[in-house]
Design a protein around this motif. Structure first.
Motif, mmCIF file in Angstrom:
data_model
loop_
_atom_site.group_PDB
_atom_site.id
_atom_site.type_symbol
_atom_site.label_atom_id
_atom_site.label_comp_id
_atom_site.label_asym_id
_atom_site.label_seq_id
_atom_site.Cartn_x
_atom_site.Cartn_y
_atom_site.Cartn_z
ATOM 1 N N UNK A 85 0.979 -1.409 0.181
ATOM 2 C CA UNK A 85 0.194 -0.049 0.006
ATOM 3 C C UNK A 85 0.827 1.291 -0.086
ATOM 4 N N UNK A 86 2.009 1.275 0.541
ATOM 5 C CA UNK A 86 2.930 2.321 0.825
ATOM 6 C C UNK A 86 4.132 2.398 -0.278
ATOM 7 N N UNK B 19 0.406 6.709 7.852
ATOM 8 C CA UNK B 19 1.217 6.051 7.029
ATOM 9 C C UNK B 19 2.495 6.745 6.867
ATOM 10 N N UNK B 20 3.535 6.046 7.328
ATOM 11 C CA UNK B 20 5.045 6.163 7.487
ATOM 12 C C UNK B 20 5.825 5.322 6.517
ATOM 13 N N UNK B 21 6.545 5.898 5.394
ATOM 14 C CA UNK B 21 7.116 4.894 4.616
ATOM 15 C C UNK B 21 8.687 5.163 4.893
ATOM 16 N N UNK B 100 -4.162 -2.519 7.013
ATOM 17 C CA UNK B 100 -3.439 -1.731 5.872
ATOM 18 C C UNK B 100 -3.995 -2.376 4.700
ATOM 19 N N UNK B 101 -4.012 -3.465 4.543
ATOM 20 C CA UNK B 101 -4.493 -4.379 3.557
ATOM 21 C C UNK B 101 -6.139 -4.600 3.456
ATOM 22 N N UNK B 204 -0.071 -0.105 9.761
ATOM 23 C CA UNK B 204 1.020 -0.254 8.919
ATOM 24 C C UNK B 204 1.731 -1.625 9.194
#
Lengths: 204, 204
Positions: A85-86, B19-21, B100-101, B204
């Motif tokens: 997703x990210x 959301x943190x990538x 998340x999914x 996440x």
């Protein structure tokens, strides 16, 4: 790698002529000390080259790519089997057929982390049909990076993976090469020997 | 862990309030040097206890479980999200919901590798809703093993994961605890501070 061969003899479970289970020490429970030694062995084989990144596929390649990255002092990247997703940005991707699971999937990596300046070592746990590794090779080509070699922990030399990669001019090294196996029996090839690959469709 | 907080500030991409990538250095491309330091940090926190095994979930927990295993000198096990063709024997399993999914999956580990004699450290990359970690805790209980703690690399302290685990009496430590974030801004909690968790469903 003698120590690895011994562990495979001691702990490997041969379920059929093509399926070897090594999940007590390599790919479910992981002997971290042995994994580090595997990384050192990849360094001994490939470390004379200016490798900038190690590339593998989730999940069971990660511990060996990490060990190789530690030994070589470089980062590693693991290709994902499912779009995260990210992971919204542009990716390189390649289709892979799994003979073990009889299904197709797409592997992908972000374009941000691999480019023409990179010199890549691909690492994985098993070399059998070579399907997943050919997908990774394809991704290295898409990135315009230079592939310096493919290192596998265990090779089923009776399957076509090695010849598939070598026919593309790729340098392939495996730390334990299995000539043949059947429940209760396993034969390794020493690296000086050669063996004609046999076409087969069961993979691992 | 100051160095980790700095890397998150420099390279983390905040896509939304939840959301943190961090896939340039933690969970797609991996900085092996930083990963080893993360392992040492887990050792500093949990290493006074007689840990026999580190437990995580594939795929993005593997590099940190390996680093912790290296630092502690013990093997690690990664729970699988899909039953392997070669994983034929009895397993412990637990259901996990991925926010998340937006899907449910089953995690499992072979019963051969975890038992009442084991003292377990659970390690993962993110602590957010805690769903995956609660699944691992469940597996440790099924095995009759003793859980000595949960160590996460990054914690979204504004989600309910920590309180969910602590309500079971589990010792939880994260190396970077995010109090709040929004694109362009991130606030960390120092470990002496406390924060009331807010119920939220994005993970996440």
């Amino acid at each position: 790698m003698k120590q690895l061969q011994e562990r495979i003899r001691q702990e490997g479970l041969i379920l059929s002529d093509t399926v070897l289970k090594v999940d007590s020490f390599l790919n479910h429970q992981v002997d971290t000390e042995l994994a580090l030694q595997i990384g050192q062995e990849f360094k001994a084989i490939f470390g004379h080259q200016p490798i900038t990144k190690v590339l593998t596929i989730e999940a069971s390649g990660i511990q060996f790519a990490m060990a190789a990255g530690i030994a070589l002092g470089v980062p590693f990247i693991y290709a994902k089997k499912k779009k995260a997703v990210t992971l919204a940005e542009a990716v390189y991707s390649a289709p892979v057929h799994s003979f073990t699971r009889q299904e197709d999937y797409l592997i992908s990596i972000s374009q941000k982390y691999l480019g023409p300046e990179d010199k890549v070592l691909i690492v994985d746990d098993f070399l059998a049909t070579g399907a997943a590794l050919v997908g990774l090779v394809d991704i290295v080509k898409q990135a315009g990076a230079e592939l310096l070699g493919v290192g596998c922990v265990i090779e089923k030399s009776f399957q076509e993976g090695r010849s598939l990669l070598e026919s593309q001019g790729i340098s392939v090294h495996s730390l334990a090469r299995i000539a043949s196996m059947s429940p209760g029996e396993i034969h390794f090839i020493e690296n000086s020997q050669t063996l004609e690959p046999v076409k087969e469709s069961a993979g691992c």
